[in-house]
Motif scaffolding. Structure first.
Motif, PDB file in Angstrom:
ATOM      1  N   MET A 363       4.542  64.673  59.830  1.00 57.75           N
ATOM      2  CA  MET A 363       5.744  64.096  60.437  1.00 57.75           C
ATOM      3  C   MET A 363       6.902  65.082  60.505  1.00 57.75           C
ATOM      4  O   MET A 363       7.902  64.819  61.161  1.00 57.75           O
ATOM      5  CB  MET A 363       6.172  62.837  59.676  1.00 57.75           C
ATOM      6  CG  MET A 363       5.307  61.615  59.981  1.00 57.75           C
ATOM      7  SD  MET A 363       5.345  61.138  61.726  1.00 57.75           S
ATOM      8  CE  MET A 363       7.051  60.607  61.924  1.00 57.75           C
ATOM      9  N   GLN A 364       6.785  66.229  59.857  1.00 60.85           N
ATOM     10  CA  GLN A 364       7.864  67.225  59.901  1.00 60.85           C
ATOM     11  C   GLN A 364       7.535  68.390  60.837  1.00 60.85           C
ATOM     12  O   GLN A 364       8.320  69.327  60.950  1.00 60.85           O
ATOM     13  CB  GLN A 364       8.129  67.766  58.484  1.00 60.85           C
ATOM     14  CG  GLN A 364       8.404  66.694  57.440  1.00 60.85           C
ATOM     15  CD  GLN A 364       9.520  65.742  57.859  1.00 60.85           C
ATOM     16  OE1 GLN A 364      10.566  66.186  58.336  1.00 60.85           O
ATOM     17  NE2 GLN A 364       9.292  64.453  57.690  1.00 60.85           N
ATOM     18  N   LYS A 368       5.881  68.019  68.057  1.00 54.93           N
ATOM     19  CA  LYS A 368       5.973  66.579  67.816  1.00 54.93           C
ATOM     20  C   LYS A 368       4.685  65.823  68.108  1.00 54.93           C
ATOM     21  O   LYS A 368       4.551  64.658  67.724  1.00 54.93           O
ATOM     22  CB  LYS A 368       7.136  66.003  68.621  1.00 54.93           C
ATOM     23  CG  LYS A 368       8.496  66.538  68.137  1.00 54.93           C
ATOM     24  CD  LYS A 368       9.651  65.997  68.950  1.00 54.93           C
ATOM     25  CE  LYS A 368      10.972  66.595  68.440  1.00 54.93           C
ATOM     26  NZ  LYS A 368      12.146  66.127  69.221  1.00 54.93           N
ATOM     27  N   SER A 369       3.731  66.472  68.795  1.00 58.06           N
ATOM     28  CA  SER A 369       2.453  65.794  69.020  1.00 58.06           C
ATOM     29  C   SER A 369       1.688  65.628  67.709  1.00 58.06           C
ATOM     30  O   SER A 369       0.759  64.815  67.618  1.00 58.06           O
ATOM     31  CB  SER A 369       1.601  66.576  70.023  1.00 58.06           C
ATOM     32  OG  SER A 369       1.080  67.761  69.454  1.00 58.06           O
ATOM     33  N   LEU A 370       2.089  66.384  66.667  1.00 58.57           N
ATOM     34  CA  LEU A 370       1.433  66.290  65.358  1.00 58.57           C
ATOM     35  C   LEU A 370       2.066  65.219  64.469  1.00 58.57           C
ATOM     36  O   LEU A 370       1.591  64.981  63.357  1.00 58.57           O
ATOM     37  CB  LEU A 370       1.495  67.636  64.643  1.00 58.57           C
ATOM     38  CG  LEU A 370       0.715  68.799  65.282  1.00 58.57           C
ATOM     39  CD1 LEU A 370       0.972  70.083  64.513  1.00 58.57           C
ATOM     40  CD2 LEU A 370      -0.770  68.498  65.322  1.00 58.57           C
ATOM     41  N   ARG A 371       3.115  64.591  64.937  1.00 55.16           N
ATOM     42  CA  ARG A 371       3.807  63.601  64.108  1.00 55.16           C
ATOM     43  C   ARG A 371       3.102  62.244  64.178  1.00 55.16           C
ATOM     44  O   ARG A 371       3.496  61.318  64.890  1.00 55.16           O
ATOM     45  CB  ARG A 371       5.265  63.481  64.557  1.00 55.16           C
ATOM     46  CG  ARG A 371       6.055  64.774  64.305  1.00 55.16           C
ATOM     47  CD  ARG A 371       7.514  64.643  64.677  1.00 55.16           C
ATOM     48  NE  ARG A 371       8.245  65.893  64.432  1.00 55.16           N
ATOM     49  CZ  ARG A 371       9.540  66.071  64.671  1.00 55.16           C
ATOM     50  NH1 ARG A 371      10.273  65.063  65.149  1.00 55.16           N
ATOM     51  NH2 ARG A 371      10.119  67.230  64.428  1.00 55.16           N
ATOM     52  N   ARG A 421      -0.311  69.757  73.115  1.00 59.47           N
ATOM     53  CA  ARG A 421      -1.307  68.905  72.465  1.00 59.47           C
ATOM     54  C   ARG A 421      -2.534  69.690  72.006  1.00 59.47           C
ATOM     55  O   ARG A 421      -3.424  69.111  71.374  1.00 59.47           O
ATOM     56  CB  ARG A 421      -1.734  67.773  73.406  1.00 59.47           C
ATOM     57  CG  ARG A 421      -0.617  66.775  73.684  1.00 59.47           C
ATOM     58  CD  ARG A 421      -1.082  65.687  74.650  1.00 59.47           C
ATOM     59  NE  ARG A 421      -0.008  64.733  74.912  1.00 59.47           N
ATOM     60  CZ  ARG A 421       0.181  63.605  74.254  1.00 59.47           C
ATOM     61  NH1 ARG A 421      -0.637  63.291  73.267  1.00 59.47           N
ATOM     62  NH2 ARG A 421       1.165  62.802  74.553  1.00 59.47           N
ATOM     63  N   ASN A 422      -2.590  70.973  72.359  1.00 57.61           N
ATOM     64  CA  ASN A 422      -3.750  71.762  71.939  1.00 57.61           C
ATOM     65  C   ASN A 422      -3.855  71.843  70.423  1.00 57.61           C
ATOM     66  O   ASN A 422      -4.944  71.720  69.850  1.00 57.61           O
ATOM     67  CB  ASN A 422      -3.672  73.172  72.527  1.00 57.61           C
ATOM     68  CG  ASN A 422      -3.851  73.177  74.031  1.00 57.61           C
ATOM     69  OD1 ASN A 422      -4.245  72.181  74.622  1.00 57.61           O
ATOM     70  ND2 ASN A 422      -3.545  74.304  74.656  1.00 57.61           N
ATOM     71  N   GLU A 423      -2.728  72.040  69.757  1.00 57.38           N
ATOM     72  CA  GLU A 423      -2.713  72.107  68.298  1.00 57.38           C
ATOM     73  C   GLU A 423      -3.166  70.770  67.703  1.00 57.38           C
ATOM     74  O   GLU A 423      -3.894  70.730  66.702  1.00 57.38           O
ATOM     75  CB  GLU A 423      -1.301  72.463  67.808  1.00 57.38           C
ATOM     76  CG  GLU A 423      -1.220  72.762  66.323  1.00 57.38           C
ATOM     77  CD  GLU A 423       0.169  73.166  65.882  1.00 57.38           C
ATOM     78  OE1 GLU A 423       0.370  73.353  64.664  1.00 57.38           O
ATOM     79  OE2 GLU A 423       1.075  73.278  66.750  1.00 57.38           O
ATOM     80  N   GLN A 424      -2.741  69.686  68.330  1.00 55.92           N
ATOM     81  CA  GLN A 424      -3.158  68.356  67.885  1.00 55.92           C
ATOM     82  C   GLN A 424      -4.672  68.189  68.030  1.00 55.92           C
ATOM     83  O   GLN A 424      -5.345  67.653  67.139  1.00 55.92           O
ATOM     84  CB  GLN A 424      -2.433  67.289  68.715  1.00 55.92           C
ATOM     85  CG  GLN A 424      -2.797  65.863  68.352  1.00 55.92           C
ATOM     86  CD  GLN A 424      -2.481  64.904  69.495  1.00 55.92           C
ATOM     87  OE1 GLN A 424      -3.249  64.763  70.436  1.00 55.92           O
ATOM     88  NE2 GLN A 424      -1.334  64.246  69.400  1.00 55.92           N
ATOM     89  N   TYR A 425      -5.213  68.638  69.166  1.00 56.91           N
ATOM     90  CA  TYR A 425      -6.651  68.545  69.440  1.00 56.91           C
ATOM     91  C   TYR A 425      -7.443  69.225  68.321  1.00 56.91           C
ATOM     92  O   TYR A 425      -8.401  68.655  67.766  1.00 56.91           O
ATOM     93  CB  TYR A 425      -6.926  69.201  70.794  1.00 56.91           C
ATOM     94  CG  TYR A 425      -8.369  69.220  71.252  1.00 56.91           C
ATOM     95  CD1 TYR A 425      -8.867  68.227  72.096  1.00 56.91           C
ATOM     96  CD2 TYR A 425      -9.223  70.247  70.875  1.00 56.91           C
ATOM     97  CE1 TYR A 425     -10.176  68.267  72.548  1.00 56.91           C
ATOM     98  CE2 TYR A 425     -10.538  70.294  71.315  1.00 56.91           C
ATOM     99  CZ  TYR A 425     -11.011  69.301  72.159  1.00 56.91           C
ATOM    100  OH  TYR A 425     -12.312  69.343  72.605  1.00 56.91           O
ATOM    101  N   TYR A 426      -7.035  70.445  67.956  1.00 53.07           N
ATOM    102  CA  TYR A 426      -7.741  71.186  66.907  1.00 53.07           C
ATOM    103  C   TYR A 426      -7.592  70.512  65.545  1.00 53.07           C
ATOM    104  O   TYR A 426      -8.547  70.464  64.753  1.00 53.07           O
ATOM    105  CB  TYR A 426      -7.212  72.622  66.839  1.00 53.07           C
ATOM    106  CG  TYR A 426      -7.619  73.485  68.019  1.00 53.07           C
ATOM    107  CD1 TYR A 426      -8.937  73.515  68.461  1.00 53.07           C
ATOM    108  CD2 TYR A 426      -6.686  74.288  68.673  1.00 53.07           C
ATOM    109  CE1 TYR A 426      -9.323  74.312  69.535  1.00 53.07           C
ATOM    110  CE2 TYR A 426      -7.063  75.097  69.747  1.00 53.07           C
ATOM    111  CZ  TYR A 426      -8.381  75.101  70.175  1.00 53.07           C
ATOM    112  OH  TYR A 426      -8.757  75.895  71.234  1.00 53.07           O
ATOM    113  N   ARG A 427      -6.409  69.951  65.269  1.00 55.92           N
ATOM    114  CA  ARG A 427      -6.173  69.305  63.976  1.00 55.92           C
ATOM    115  C   ARG A 427      -7.029  68.049  63.840  1.00 55.92           C
ATOM    116  O   ARG A 427      -7.589  67.773  62.761  1.00 55.92           O
ATOM    117  CB  ARG A 427      -4.684  68.960  63.848  1.00 55.92           C
ATOM    118  CG  ARG A 427      -4.338  68.173  62.596  1.00 55.92           C
ATOM    119  CD  ARG A 427      -4.601  68.946  61.292  1.00 55.92           C
ATOM    120  NE  ARG A 427      -4.378  68.091  60.143  1.00 55.92           N
ATOM    121  CZ  ARG A 427      -3.175  67.900  59.574  1.00 55.92           C
ATOM    122  NH1 ARG A 427      -2.102  68.537  60.050  1.00 55.92           N
ATOM    123  NH2 ARG A 427      -3.061  67.117  58.527  1.00 55.92           N
TER     124      ARG A 427
END
Length: 736
Positions: A363-364, A368-371, A421-427
């Motif tokens: 959340m930090q 922001k796609s990772l929040r 959103r690429n970072e989100q996809y990998y996470r």
């Protein structure tokens, strides 16, 4: 990495050199082999190939140019036949027979194999060019019109490389020693060699997928069935196919059907039709909904492992908390509480409908796609494929990486709009505990005055601003084809963009210019006169009895067929043409001859109402200023509706947060009643024609009965045109 091409200086393999240049394959040229030696190609590992046909195959296989040497077995067989046939063009005795054979074959074809340029085209083209003066003489004659049309089209499209090569390797008598470079040319060649890396990077196809292995690449084109495919989707589909063919891999067509409120079988069926129109060849069709049971198992597994939680925070509050980096009150709920609420969601209870499932990421995070993105939403709407089996549906962010892994996808192509959103996809892949899928990013295709958001396009459909998803003002595949865009032009335009990551705002003019180059050499010519203000011209020495002549529908292309033209004493001419004439002036009546205007009658407002004149067929067309289209006064004329279209919005590019409703174009369609020659009644829906001095049109509604006009939609030709809202008198617009 360049290949080395060695050959005898007195017999350079022009077709191989031309194929490599067109296909963007770097060659190191070495004309040092002894006379009579076969040309050979060598790579850095020492592998060697000999013979022109084998060298052409090798160039076709290593290039990144799509379908230059296709994977399809049927097309490969056709190419092999053309490679075997190409030497016939270098045989003096067989040359004209070969020309006649290829000319007949090209009667209704743009390319020799399939719908794109291939190594077969370059082999035959080079064979013709290689004969030098002999082919030049035939080109100037009217003997092989289909062959000349095809040859000229390739010569024009790839002029930047073929002109220089032809000058270097082809003399007046045909192939011979390469011309020695003048001092200035040597200096330029040295500069070019030094900048080879830069030149290579300019090729739109010169890109590699990271970590890709030939024969092991799996890609997917995954449209959501919530609308028809548009030009942006076309780019994604074609790039996926391009890489699948380049690496001899597999392509999956997957419907990302995770939002039943927006999706329908209509969209599925039309996307399948659009994919077929684009010539996309895929291994199989799958649906994300096929994996719903697996996705639910994964969601529960992530709840149990503490990597997901159920949240009942109202949507607007949740959005604000995500923007501000504030953790939800539910973020640290126990696994038991989360599982209980998850079951409520699955059952679709009143309590469950208040909840969603979120990933517990960061959340930090600055991204922001990772929040804590949403993984599952409650939705009681029936699904178009599986009905009311589920009350919860996964989001694209959660489903896409999971299904990619499940289907064996190695590389996921995504447009640059998804970059954050690429970072989100990998996470998410990491939290699922599955293997990594490599993302390859390409630039989104943006066009001036164009909306590509399906939500915005849907607004036009739902509010009756357009005829439907196939409206010719829409950037959908069906809309563009209905407006007169050939699929080949669309393919050339999109593939010319390559897989670049540079963001560009493209002009439509380039696309329509490509289209014009394809349709102009083959589309038939006809005549129309706008009804309003048309004027009757009486030729006092004209034929007392009408007579008919059979004329070609295209003076330079026999394949267009013939038309019957009626000649009468009284003929119709355009209002604008009548207004431009003066008494005593000699004018040319197209497809007839000259006439002299004797008298012009006007009404009290100065509008021409009637004219008389005399035929002067012995007059020279070179001396007249006006060349007029005309129609005979006969009952055989057909009623036409000429449709001109404009962009749906008035601003080239919408800024962030700008509402498209504020820039709607008030005038996007204009219909002009006209009369057309009797031959137009034979047009079929989808046929493209040129109305002399007006432009290109596509038949949208063919002849049914005299009272129902034939509808012809104007096709842009790549030239800037005034907006319809600014055309005060569209009926008088002409192309001279």
């Amino acid at each position: 990495m360049a290949l080395k091409l060695s050959f005898a200086a007195d017999n350079p393999p022009f077709s191989v050199i031309a194929a490599a240049a067109v296909a963007g394959v770097p060659l190191e040229v070495d004309p040092s082999l002894p006379s009579g030696a076969l040309p050979e190609l060598c790579n850095s590992s020492g592998s060697k190939w000999q013979g022109v046909a084998e060298l052409l195959r090798r160039v076709g296989q290593v290039t990144a140019l799509p379908n230059f040497y296709p994977c399809d077995a049927v097309e490969v067989e056709q190419i092999e036949k053309w490679l075997e046939y190409a030497p016939s063009l270098s045989s003096g005795a067989e040359f004209e027979n070969a020309c006649e054979c290829v000319d007949t074959y090209l009667l209704k074809r743009t390319f020799l194999v399939g719908y794109r340029l291939s190594v077969a085209d370059i082999a035959i083209w080079s064979g013709l060019a290689g004969t030098g003066q002999r082919w030049d003489s035939l080109r100037k004659s009217k003997k092989y019109q289909n062959l000349v049309r095809w040859y000229n089209s390739i010569a024009l499209e790839y002029a930047s490389v073929l002109n220089e090569l032809t000058e270097t390797y082809v003399g007046k008598r045909g192939l011979g020693k390469p011309k020695s470079a003048r001092p200035k040319e040597k200096e330029e060649n040295t500069t070019n060699a030094e900048n080879s890396d830069r030149e290579k990077s300019m090729c739109p196809f010169d890109v590699e997928l990271p970590g890709a292995e030939v024969g092991k690449v799996v890609l997917r084109f995954a449209p959501e069935p919530s609308g028809y495919l548009h030009i942006g989707h076309s780019k994604a589909a074609l790039l996926n196919q391009y890489f699948a063919q380049k690496y001899q891999g597999r392509l999956i067509l997957r419907f990302d059907d995770t939002n039943p409120a927006k999706e329908s079988n209509e969209f599925v069926e039309n996307i399948l039709a659009d994919v077929e129109t684009l010539g996309i060849k895929y291994e199989k069709v799958t649906y994300t909904s096929d994996y719903f049971p697996n996705l639910m198992e994964m969601a529960e597994k992530m709840i149990i492992s503490g990597k997901a939680y159920v949240d009942d925070t109202p949507r607007e509050q949740m959005q604000k908390e995500r923007m501000d980096g504030i953790e939800s009150k539910c973020r640290n709920s126990s696994i038991e509480t989360n599982l209980a609420l998850w079951k409520e969601m699955i059952a679709g209870t009143e309590r469950g409908l208040q909840c969603c499932l979120r990933g517990k990421l960061d959340m930090q995070a600055l991204n922001k796609s990772l929040r804590d993105p949403v993984y599952y939403r409650s939705n009681p709407v029936a699904h178009h494929r599986i009905g009311k089996m589920y009350k919860v549906y996964p989001t694209y962010d959660f489903a896409c990486p999971f299904v990619d892994v499940h289907e064996g996808v190695t590389h996921a192509l995504r447009s640059s709009e998804y970059h954050d959103r690429n970072e989100q996809y990998y996470r998410i892949l990491e939290d699922m505990g599955v293997r990594k899928v490599q993302i390859y990013e390409f630039s989104r295709l943006n066009l001036v005055y164009t909306l590509l958001s399906k939500r915005k396009l849907l607004w036009f459909v739902e509010h009756g601003k357009v005829d439907g998803w196939d409206d010719p003002r829409f950037p959908t595949v069906q809309g563009m084809v209905r407006r007169g865009l050939t699929v080949e032009a669309l393919l050339q335009f999109i593939l010319s963009q390559g897989a670049s990551k540079n963001l560009n705002l493209m002009e439509w003019d380039k696309l329509w210019t490509i289209n014009k180059k394809l349709v102009d050499p083959v589309c038939p010519r006809h005549t129309a006169v706008v009804e309003e203000g048309r004027v009757l011209l009486t030729l006092t020495n004209g034929p007392e009895t009408p007579f008919v002549r059979i004329l070609p529908r295209h003076k330079k292309y026999e394949g267009a067929g013939q038309k019957a033209t009626t000649y009468t004493k009284r003929i119709w001419v355009e209002k604008a043409d009548a207004s431009a004439m003066s008494a005593g002036e000699e004018v040319t009546l197209m497809d007839w001859g000259n006439a002299i205007i004797n008298e012009i009658q006007k009404d009290q407002d100065g509008n021409v109402t009637l004219m008389t004149g005399v035929l002067h067929l012995e007059g020279s067309v070179k001396t007249t200023k006006l060349k007029l289209t005309w129609l005979p006064e006969t009952t055989e004329l057909v009623n036409l509706s000429l449709v001109d279209l404009d962009y749906l919005i008035t601003k080239k590019k919408l800024e962030e947060g700008e509402d498209f409703l504020d820039v709607l174009n008030p005038c996007t369609k204009r219909e002009t009643p006209a009369l057309g020659d009797s031959n137009i009644r034979n047009l079929k829906r989808g046929e493209i024609l040129q109305l002399e001095r007006k432009g290109y049109y596509r038949c949208d509604a063919p002849y049914v009965r005299p009272s129902k006009p034939i509808v012809l939609i104007a096709i842009p030709d790549g030239r800037q045109q005034a907006p319809l809202s600014l055309c005060k008198d569209l009926n008088n617009l002409q192309i001279h």
